[in-house]
Scaffold this motif. Structure first.
Motif, PDB file in Angstrom:
ATOM      1  N   UNK A  48      28.357  -4.149  83.471  1.00  0.00           N
ATOM      2  CA  UNK A  48      28.970  -4.521  85.243  1.00  0.00           C
ATOM      3  C   UNK A  48      29.274  -3.922  85.583  1.00  0.00           C
ATOM      4  N   UNK A  49      29.219  -2.137  85.655  1.00  0.00           N
ATOM      5  CA  UNK A  49      29.323  -1.218  86.149  1.00  0.00           C
ATOM      6  C   UNK A  49      28.522  -0.765  87.744  1.00  0.00           C
ATOM      7  N   UNK A  50      27.235  -1.042  86.922  1.00  0.00           N
ATOM      8  CA  UNK A  50      26.397  -0.872  87.946  1.00  0.00           C
ATOM      9  C   UNK A  50      25.954  -1.921  88.671  1.00  0.00           C
ATOM     10  N   UNK A  99      36.316   5.506  97.768  1.00  0.00           N
ATOM     11  CA  UNK A  99      36.275   5.662  97.100  1.00  0.00           C
ATOM     12  C   UNK A  99      35.378   5.886  95.136  1.00  0.00           C
ATOM     13  N   UNK A 100      35.520   4.716  95.706  1.00  0.00           N
ATOM     14  CA  UNK A 100      34.147   4.417  94.443  1.00  0.00           C
ATOM     15  C   UNK A 100      33.204   4.904  94.703  1.00  0.00           C
ATOM     16  N   UNK A 101      32.465   4.913  96.136  1.00  0.00           N
ATOM     17  CA  UNK A 101      30.612   5.830  96.213  1.00  0.00           C
ATOM     18  C   UNK A 101      31.303   7.165  96.048  1.00  0.00           C
ATOM     19  N   UNK A 102      32.379   7.054  97.138  1.00  0.00           N
ATOM     20  CA  UNK A 102      32.463   9.298  96.195  1.00  0.00           C
ATOM     21  C   UNK A 102      33.047   9.523  94.961  1.00  0.00           C
ATOM     22  N   UNK A 110      28.606  10.418  82.571  1.00  0.00           N
ATOM     23  CA  UNK A 110      27.144  11.169  81.631  1.00  0.00           C
ATOM     24  C   UNK A 110      26.239  10.399  81.565  1.00  0.00           C
ATOM     25  N   UNK A 111      26.490   9.370  80.911  1.00  0.00           N
ATOM     26  CA  UNK A 111      25.771   8.653  80.134  1.00  0.00           C
ATOM     27  C   UNK A 111      24.578   8.406  81.312  1.00  0.00           C
ATOM     28  N   UNK A 116      22.879   6.894  88.422  1.00  0.00           N
ATOM     29  CA  UNK A 116      23.988   7.093  89.486  1.00  0.00           C
ATOM     30  C   UNK A 116      23.903   7.712  90.620  1.00  0.00           C
ATOM     31  N   UNK A 117      22.998   8.612  90.107  1.00  0.00           N
ATOM     32  CA  UNK A 117      22.725   9.819  91.402  1.00  0.00           C
ATOM     33  C   UNK A 117      21.890   9.301  92.365  1.00  0.00           C
ATOM     34  N   UNK A 118      20.295   8.624  91.848  1.00  0.00           N
ATOM     35  CA  UNK A 118      19.728   7.837  92.317  1.00  0.00           C
ATOM     36  C   UNK A 118      19.939   7.182  93.637  1.00  0.00           C
ATOM     37  N   UNK A 119      20.986   6.210  93.057  1.00  0.00           N
ATOM     38  CA  UNK A 119      21.507   5.004  93.927  1.00  0.00           C
ATOM     39  C   UNK A 119      22.143   5.780  95.435  1.00  0.00           C
TER      40      UNK A 119
END
Length: 189
Positions: A48-50, A99-102, A110-111, A116-119
């Motif tokens: 869901x998060x991704x 807000x979500x992006x930042x 963490x997991x 996330x960083x790549x996206x």
């Protein structure tokens, strides 16, 4: 329609509470369904998060392309307006994409950190490409487009951090001072 409502509630929860603080129970309750109903659409909280993250990045990348497709000849005001539009998108309570992006770019789960960083790197890289093209196609800056882009991104990073941690007043204070110094330095480089 339920899947759209689930994603909208999830976006709000992830934005306000972070990944760890958001719960599927709260998301389900907000939508008016049982927690188990979420699993008929998403295998897990991670999925869901991704999904939400991918949609937010796509929407914000679309905004970037729309904004930069309507270039105005006064580059200083055009870029200043862009920064203020990002602030507006961040402070708009109906729209919490920025807000979500930042939040997730600076404090990813963490997991899921690498993914996330790549996206988010892809999002910020797209912004850099658009800025570089803009500077390159402006006679005054064509020979220093890369430097102008990187320095703009540095100013923007600082302003976004000020917005997140210092609020609107701190953002406005830093923006007033840094923007004029940035622009003067860019012209005199």
């Amino acid at each position: 329609m339920t899947i759209t409502e689930i994603k909208k509630a999830a976006l709000l929860n992830f934005t306000e509470k972070g990944y760890d603080g958001a719960s599927l129970s709260d998301i389900a309750q907000e939508v008016g369904i049982k927690k188990q109903s979420i699993y008929s659409h998403f295998k897990s909280k991670d999925e869901l998060f991704l999904t939400v993250m991918e949609e937010v990045i796509n929407e914000e990348t679309k905004f970037l392309h729309q904004y930069f497709s309507h270039y105005q000849p006064d580059l200083k005001n055009y870029l200043e307006d862009f920064i203020l539009k990002l602030k507006e998108r961040y402070t708009n309570n109906k729209e919490c994409n920025m807000k979500f992006i930042l939040r997730m770019a600076y404090m990813p789960p963490v997991h899921l950190r690498e993914e996330v960083i790549l996206n988010f790197k892809l999002y910020f890289s797209e912004l850099e490409k658009l800025l570089n093209k803009l500077f390159f196609n402006t006679e005054t800056f064509s020979k220093k487009a890369e430097r102008a882009t990187l320095s703009f991104m540095t100013i923007l990073d600082g302003l976004l951090v000020a917005l997140i941690y210092g609020g609107i007043e701190r953002f406005n204070q830093k923006f007033r001072v840094s923007w004029e110094i940035y622009w003067s330095g860019l012209l005199n480089d």
